[in-house]
Design a protein around this motif. Structure first.
Motif, PDB file in Angstrom:
ATOM      1  N   ALA A  61      16.867   9.177  -0.365  1.00 40.98           N
ATOM      2  CA  ALA A  61      16.056   9.911   0.618  1.00 40.98           C
ATOM      3  C   ALA A  61      14.618  10.012   0.120  1.00 40.98           C
ATOM      4  CB  ALA A  61      16.645  11.298   0.847  1.00 40.98           C
ATOM      5  N   ASP A  62      14.446  10.029  -1.208  1.00 34.81           N
ATOM      6  CA  ASP A  62      13.087  10.161  -1.757  1.00 34.81           C
ATOM      7  C   ASP A  62      12.284   8.861  -1.643  1.00 34.81           C
ATOM      8  OD1 ASP A  62      14.368   8.685  -3.693  1.00 34.81           O
ATOM      9  OD2 ASP A  62      13.431   9.718  -5.370  1.00 34.81           O
ATOM     10  N   LEU A  63      12.874   7.861  -1.024  1.00 31.29           N
ATOM     11  CA  LEU A  63      12.132   6.610  -0.807  1.00 31.29           C
ATOM     12  C   LEU A  63      11.441   6.574   0.551  1.00 31.29           C
ATOM     13  CD1 LEU A  63      13.285   5.434  -3.394  1.00 31.29           C
ATOM     14  CD2 LEU A  63      13.693   3.341  -2.143  1.00 31.29           C
ATOM     15  N   PHE A  64      11.764   7.510   1.418  1.00 34.75           N
ATOM     16  CA  PHE A  64      11.115   7.506   2.733  1.00 34.75           C
ATOM     17  C   PHE A  64       9.640   7.846   2.576  1.00 34.75           C
ATOM     18  CE2 PHE A  64      15.438   8.111   4.315  1.00 34.75           C
ATOM     19  CZ  PHE A  64      15.440   7.302   5.442  1.00 34.75           C
ATOM     20  N   ASN A  65       8.789   7.012   3.150  1.00 33.56           N
ATOM     21  CA  ASN A  65       7.368   7.327   3.199  1.00 33.56           C
ATOM     22  C   ASN A  65       7.102   8.270   4.361  1.00 33.56           C
ATOM     23  OD1 ASN A  65       6.356   5.902   0.907  1.00 33.56           O
ATOM     24  ND2 ASN A  65       6.802   4.006   2.008  1.00 33.56           N
ATOM     25  N   HIS A  66       5.891   8.796   4.393  1.00 34.95           N
ATOM     26  CA  HIS A  66       5.538   9.816   5.389  1.00 34.95           C
ATOM     27  C   HIS A  66       4.763   9.233   6.569  1.00 34.95           C
ATOM     28  CE1 HIS A  66       3.622  13.511   7.013  1.00 34.95           C
ATOM     29  NE2 HIS A  66       2.497  12.814   6.986  1.00 34.95           N
ATOM     30  N   ALA A  67       5.076   9.720   7.750  1.00 32.52           N
ATOM     31  CA  ALA A  67       4.217   9.503   8.921  1.00 32.52           C
ATOM     32  C   ALA A  67       4.160  10.832   9.655  1.00 32.52           C
ATOM     33  CB  ALA A  67       4.787   8.413   9.808  1.00 32.52           C
ATOM     34  N   SER A 111       8.718  12.885   8.217  1.00 33.26           N
ATOM     35  CA  SER A 111       7.467  13.632   8.120  1.00 33.26           C
ATOM     36  C   SER A 111       7.595  14.647   6.992  1.00 33.26           C
ATOM     37  CB  SER A 111       7.178  14.356   9.434  1.00 33.26           C
ATOM     38  OG  SER A 111       6.134  15.284   9.201  1.00 33.26           O
ATOM     39  N   TYR A 112       6.623  14.658   6.072  1.00 32.32           N
ATOM     40  CA  TYR A 112       6.636  15.651   4.986  1.00 32.32           C
ATOM     41  C   TYR A 112       6.104  16.989   5.494  1.00 32.32           C
ATOM     42  CZ  TYR A 112       6.715  11.412   1.962  1.00 32.32           C
ATOM     43  OH  TYR A 112       6.998  10.204   1.365  1.00 32.32           O
ATOM     44  N   GLY A 113       5.645  17.031   6.740  1.00 35.62           N
ATOM     45  CA  GLY A 113       5.093  18.259   7.310  1.00 35.62           C
ATOM     46  C   GLY A 113       3.850  17.927   8.116  1.00 35.62           C
ATOM     47  N   GLY A 143       0.788  -1.234   0.000  1.00 37.11           N
ATOM     48  CA  GLY A 143       0.000   0.000   0.000  1.00 37.11           C
ATOM     49  C   GLY A 143       0.812   1.271   0.000  1.00 37.11           C
ATOM     50  N   ARG A 144       2.153   1.151   0.071  1.00 37.21           N
ATOM     51  CA  ARG A 144       2.960   2.378   0.133  1.00 37.21           C
ATOM     52  C   ARG A 144       4.060   2.398  -0.925  1.00 37.21           C
ATOM     53  NH1 ARG A 144       2.122   0.835   5.193  1.00 37.21           N
ATOM     54  NH2 ARG A 144       4.179   0.049   5.718  1.00 37.21           N
ATOM     55  N   GLY A 145       4.035   1.443  -1.860  1.00 40.30           N
ATOM     56  CA  GLY A 145       5.083   1.399  -2.879  1.00 40.30           C
ATOM     57  C   GLY A 145       6.405   1.019  -2.228  1.00 40.30           C
ATOM     58  N   ALA A 146       7.481   1.679  -2.673  1.00 38.72           N
ATOM     59  CA  ALA A 146       8.786   1.410  -2.066  1.00 38.72           C
ATOM     60  C   ALA A 146       8.937   2.239  -0.799  1.00 38.72           C
ATOM     61  CB  ALA A 146       9.877   1.743  -3.056  1.00 38.72           C
ATOM     62  N   GLY A 147       9.808   1.799   0.088  1.00 36.08           N
ATOM     63  CA  GLY A 147      10.086   2.563   1.307  1.00 36.08           C
ATOM     64  C   GLY A 147      11.432   2.139   1.862  1.00 36.08           C
ATOM     65  N   GLU A 192      -1.675  16.485  -2.611  1.00 39.17           N
ATOM     66  CA  GLU A 192      -0.267  16.742  -2.946  1.00 39.17           C
ATOM     67  C   GLU A 192       0.558  15.465  -3.105  1.00 39.17           C
ATOM     68  OE1 GLU A 192       0.969  19.593  -3.831  1.00 39.17           O
ATOM     69  OE2 GLU A 192      -0.748  20.819  -3.299  1.00 39.17           O
ATOM     70  N   TYR A 193       0.122  14.367  -2.440  1.00 39.95           N
ATOM     71  CA  TYR A 193       0.942  13.143  -2.477  1.00 39.95           C
ATOM     72  C   TYR A 193       0.187  11.892  -2.918  1.00 39.95           C
ATOM     73  CZ  TYR A 193       4.227  15.994   0.164  1.00 39.95           C
ATOM     74  OH  TYR A 193       5.075  16.993   0.553  1.00 39.95           O
ATOM     75  N   GLY A 194      -1.152  11.940  -2.926  1.00 39.92           N
ATOM     76  CA  GLY A 194      -1.899  10.769  -3.395  1.00 39.92           C
ATOM     77  C   GLY A 194      -2.084   9.675  -2.359  1.00 39.92           C
ATOM     78  N   SER A 202       5.986  15.441  -5.395  1.00 36.64           N
ATOM     79  CA  SER A 202       5.770  14.520  -4.269  1.00 36.64           C
ATOM     80  C   SER A 202       7.042  13.875  -3.737  1.00 36.64           C
ATOM     81  CB  SER A 202       4.780  13.430  -4.693  1.00 36.64           C
ATOM     82  OG  SER A 202       5.257  12.773  -5.842  1.00 36.64           O
ATOM     83  N   ARG A 203       8.213  14.123  -4.354  1.00 39.72           N
ATOM     84  CA  ARG A 203       9.408  13.449  -3.828  1.00 39.72           C
ATOM     85  C   ARG A 203      10.629  14.362  -3.680  1.00 39.72           C
ATOM     86  NH1 ARG A 203       8.762   8.126  -5.946  1.00 39.72           N
ATOM     87  NH2 ARG A 203      10.817   7.689  -5.153  1.00 39.72           N
ATOM     88  N   THR A 204      10.429  15.653  -3.663  1.00 39.83           N
ATOM     89  CA  THR A 204      11.585  16.546  -3.522  1.00 39.83           C
ATOM     90  C   THR A 204      11.720  17.048  -2.089  1.00 39.83           C
ATOM     91  OG1 THR A 204      10.102  18.206  -4.417  1.00 39.83           O
ATOM     92  CG2 THR A 204      11.849  17.442  -5.873  1.00 39.83           C
TER      93      THR A 204
HETATM   94  C1  LIG Z   1       8.764  10.474  -1.463  1.00 41.92           C
HETATM   95  S1  LIG Z   1       7.843   9.221  -2.208  1.00 41.92           S
HETATM   96  C2  LIG Z   1       8.139   7.863  -1.136  1.00 41.92           C
HETATM   97  C3  LIG Z   1       8.517   6.600  -1.902  1.00 41.92           C
HETATM   98  C4  LIG Z   1       7.395   5.965  -2.639  1.00 41.92           C
HETATM   99  N1  LIG Z   1       6.620   5.106  -1.754  1.00 41.92           N
HETATM  100  C5  LIG Z   1       7.869   5.156  -3.838  1.00 41.92           C
HETATM  101  O1  LIG Z   1       7.365   4.048  -4.051  1.00 41.92           O
HETATM  102  O2  LIG Z   1       8.722   5.628  -4.575  1.00 41.92           O
HETATM  103  C6  LIG Z   1       6.240   9.813  -1.825  1.00 41.92           C
HETATM  104  C7  LIG Z   1       5.119   8.913  -2.297  1.00 41.92           C
HETATM  105  O3  LIG Z   1       5.084   7.724  -1.511  1.00 41.92           O
HETATM  106  C8  LIG Z   1       3.752   7.356  -1.178  1.00 41.92           C
HETATM  107  N2  LIG Z   1       3.612   7.456   0.288  1.00 41.92           N
HETATM  108  C9  LIG Z   1       4.377   8.141   1.154  1.00 41.92           C
HETATM  109  N3  LIG Z   1       3.998   7.943   2.417  1.00 41.92           N
HETATM  110  C10 LIG Z   1       2.948   7.113   2.375  1.00 41.92           C
HETATM  111  C11 LIG Z   1       2.109   6.535   3.368  1.00 41.92           C
HETATM  112  N4  LIG Z   1       2.281   6.767   4.671  1.00 41.92           N
HETATM  113  N5  LIG Z   1       1.118   5.722   2.960  1.00 41.92           N
HETATM  114  C12 LIG Z   1       0.909   5.476   1.638  1.00 41.92           C
HETATM  115  N6  LIG Z   1       1.689   5.985   0.642  1.00 41.92           N
HETATM  116  C13 LIG Z   1       2.697   6.795   1.004  1.00 41.92           C
HETATM  117  C14 LIG Z   1       2.860   8.339  -1.929  1.00 41.92           C
HETATM  118  O4  LIG Z   1       2.551   7.770  -3.169  1.00 41.92           O
HETATM  119  C15 LIG Z   1       3.766   9.539  -2.101  1.00 41.92           C
HETATM  120  O5  LIG Z   1       3.409  10.348  -3.208  1.00 41.92           O
END
Ligand SMILES: C[S@@+](CC[C@H](N)C(=O)[O-])C[C@H]1O[C@@H](n2cnc3c(N)ncnc32)[C@H](O)[C@@H]1O
Length: 379
Positions: free
Chosen positions: A189-195, A225-227, A31-35, A237-239, A164-166
């Motif tokens: 660094a752009d692989l970190f997901n947000h909490a 944290s993205y903010g 559900g969060r792609g890469a992280g 802004e991030y989907g 969404s990744r800068t």
């Molecule tokens: C900076 S990228 C993080 C890496 C990204 N998951 C990837 O697969 O490349 C930001 C994107 O990750 C996803 N994302 C970040 N935090 C998330 C979260 N807590 N839950 C679900 N998706 C998240 C969103 O698609 C967001 O636009």
């Protein structure tokens, strides 16, 4: 190269550019792609990632061929998107291979949804979307004429990825740009997901550094944290939206404004208190909401004393709670109608509709919790 293979190749590739990692690895997360996850037990305060400026894509790395074709001070956002689309994305690097496709972005990014679905976004999300669309339009303006071979959808994908990744990048060259446009792309660094809380990101003139905010078990995901963003903001802004978000807030203008007379609206307007009524995850109804509802329960003098100095009328508290609770109950019925409409709708993709329904359900839950609190707080 499959996405799985390239994820494993990503860190070694980044190390080749001077990126230093310690105790972390990239992983696919449901559900969060890469992280990013911990490879071993991590202590609080450990530096887990260093990205030197040499590995960063920023204003200074955009080729003159792109910059010179556009007016001075063209946004960094757009320049980076153009550079990616024209010079980088076709190269078979592990970083390019993991970037989400336009098709996968379409599932969750409202900017890419059909307009009938966009129209059903909650008010604050709809208004953010309008601003985002306006930014995109201005930043596409001269591009077809200057870069004739570039397809709009290729630019659109890169534009959203930059969005969404800068990271924030303040340097002598970017300081003359608006702060929100001081953007840079940082590999890994752009692989970190947000909490809503997470690892700390700092930078100096040589490198960015990410440091753990607490101890992590091996295998545990690390976030930044993205903010302090609400879920409506995160969605546009991030989907994505968070299940638990201490910064979430729910707009209840549609619960309050239709029940105010024109005179009441004028009085609120005079005091700068008309609209923007929210319930916050942490605090409940905001002060503006409290003022609007009190207009219907207080005398004119009592209301001015509340609006100007916060003076409450204890005897009227039950009436205030009862009225707010009734207004919210009736708004819940409106939300039910929106959810029902979305459930029956065939427009757009099912993933898009599911995400929107999820957001409305969160809103309904927050409102329901507020009603429960109001009904149990008897003076
Ligand atoms: C900076 S990228 C993080 C890496 C990204 N998951 C990837 O697969 O490349 C930001 C994107 O990750 C996803 N994302 C970040 N935090 C998330 C979260 N807590 N839950 C679900 N998706 C998240 C969103 O698609 C967001 O636009």
């Amino acid at each position: 190269m499959t996405a799985g293979q390239s994820l494993g190749d990503l860190l070694p590739w980044a190390r080749g550019q001077g990126v230093v990692t310690d105790g972390i690895e990239a992983a696919q997360l449901p559900g969060r792609g890469a992280g990013i996850v911990a490879k071993r037990h991590l202590r609080a305060g450990e530096a887990i990632l260093k990205v030197p400026f040499g590995a960063v894509r920023c204003l200074d790395t955009v080729p003159n061929g792109i910059r010179d074709a556009l007016p001075e001070k063209w946004t960094i956002h757009s320049l980076l998107a153009l550079d990616l689309a024209l010079n980088h994305i076709a190269k078979p690097t592990p970083w390019n291979a993991i970037l989400p496709s336009l098709e996968s972005l379409e599932e969750c990014v409202p900017l890419l949804w059909p307009s009938d679905l966009q129209a059903l976004l909650p008010g604050p999300a709809l208004s953010l979307l309008g601003q985002q669309q306006a930014r995109l339009r201005t930043q596409w303006d001269l591009i077809p004429e200057k870069f004739t071979a570039l397809q709009h959808e290729d630019y659109l994908r890169m534009w959203f990825l930059i969005n969404s990744r800068t990271f924030y990048n303040s340097t002598p060259t970017t300081e003359t740009y608006p702060w929100e446009d001081r953007l840079a792309l940082l590999p890994v660094a752009d692989l970190f997901n947000h909490a809503d809380t997470g690892c700390e990101v700092t930078f100096n003139s040589k490198r960015y550094k990410v440091t753990t905010d607490r101890a992590y078990r091996a295998g545990e995901e690390l976030y930044i944290s993205y903010g302090d963003h609400s879920n409506d903001f995160l969605l546009v802004e991030y989907g994505f939206i968070l299940a638990e978000n201490q910064w979430d807030e729910v707009c209840i203008d549609d619960a309050i404004l239709p029940h105010l007379s024109n005179e009441h609206k004028a009085e609120l307007g005079e005091k700068g208190l008309l609209g923007n009524y929210v319930l916050r995850s942490r605090e409940g109804a905001c002060r503006r909401t409290e003022s609007a509802v009190r207009l219907r329960c207080y005398t004119a003098e009592q209301w001015v004393a509340f609006a100007e100095d916060g003076v409450e009328v204890p005897d009227a508290q039950d009436d205030v709670n009862k009225l707010l609770s009734e207004l919210l109950q009736s708004y819940i019925a409106t939300i039910q109608t929106v959810i029902g409409k979305l459930e029956r709708m065939k427009i757009g993709k099912s993933a898009q509709r599911r995400l929107l329904i999820q957001r409305w359900e969160q809103i309904r839950l927050t409102i329901g919790r507020t009603i429960d609190r109001l009904q149990t707080t008897k003076t």
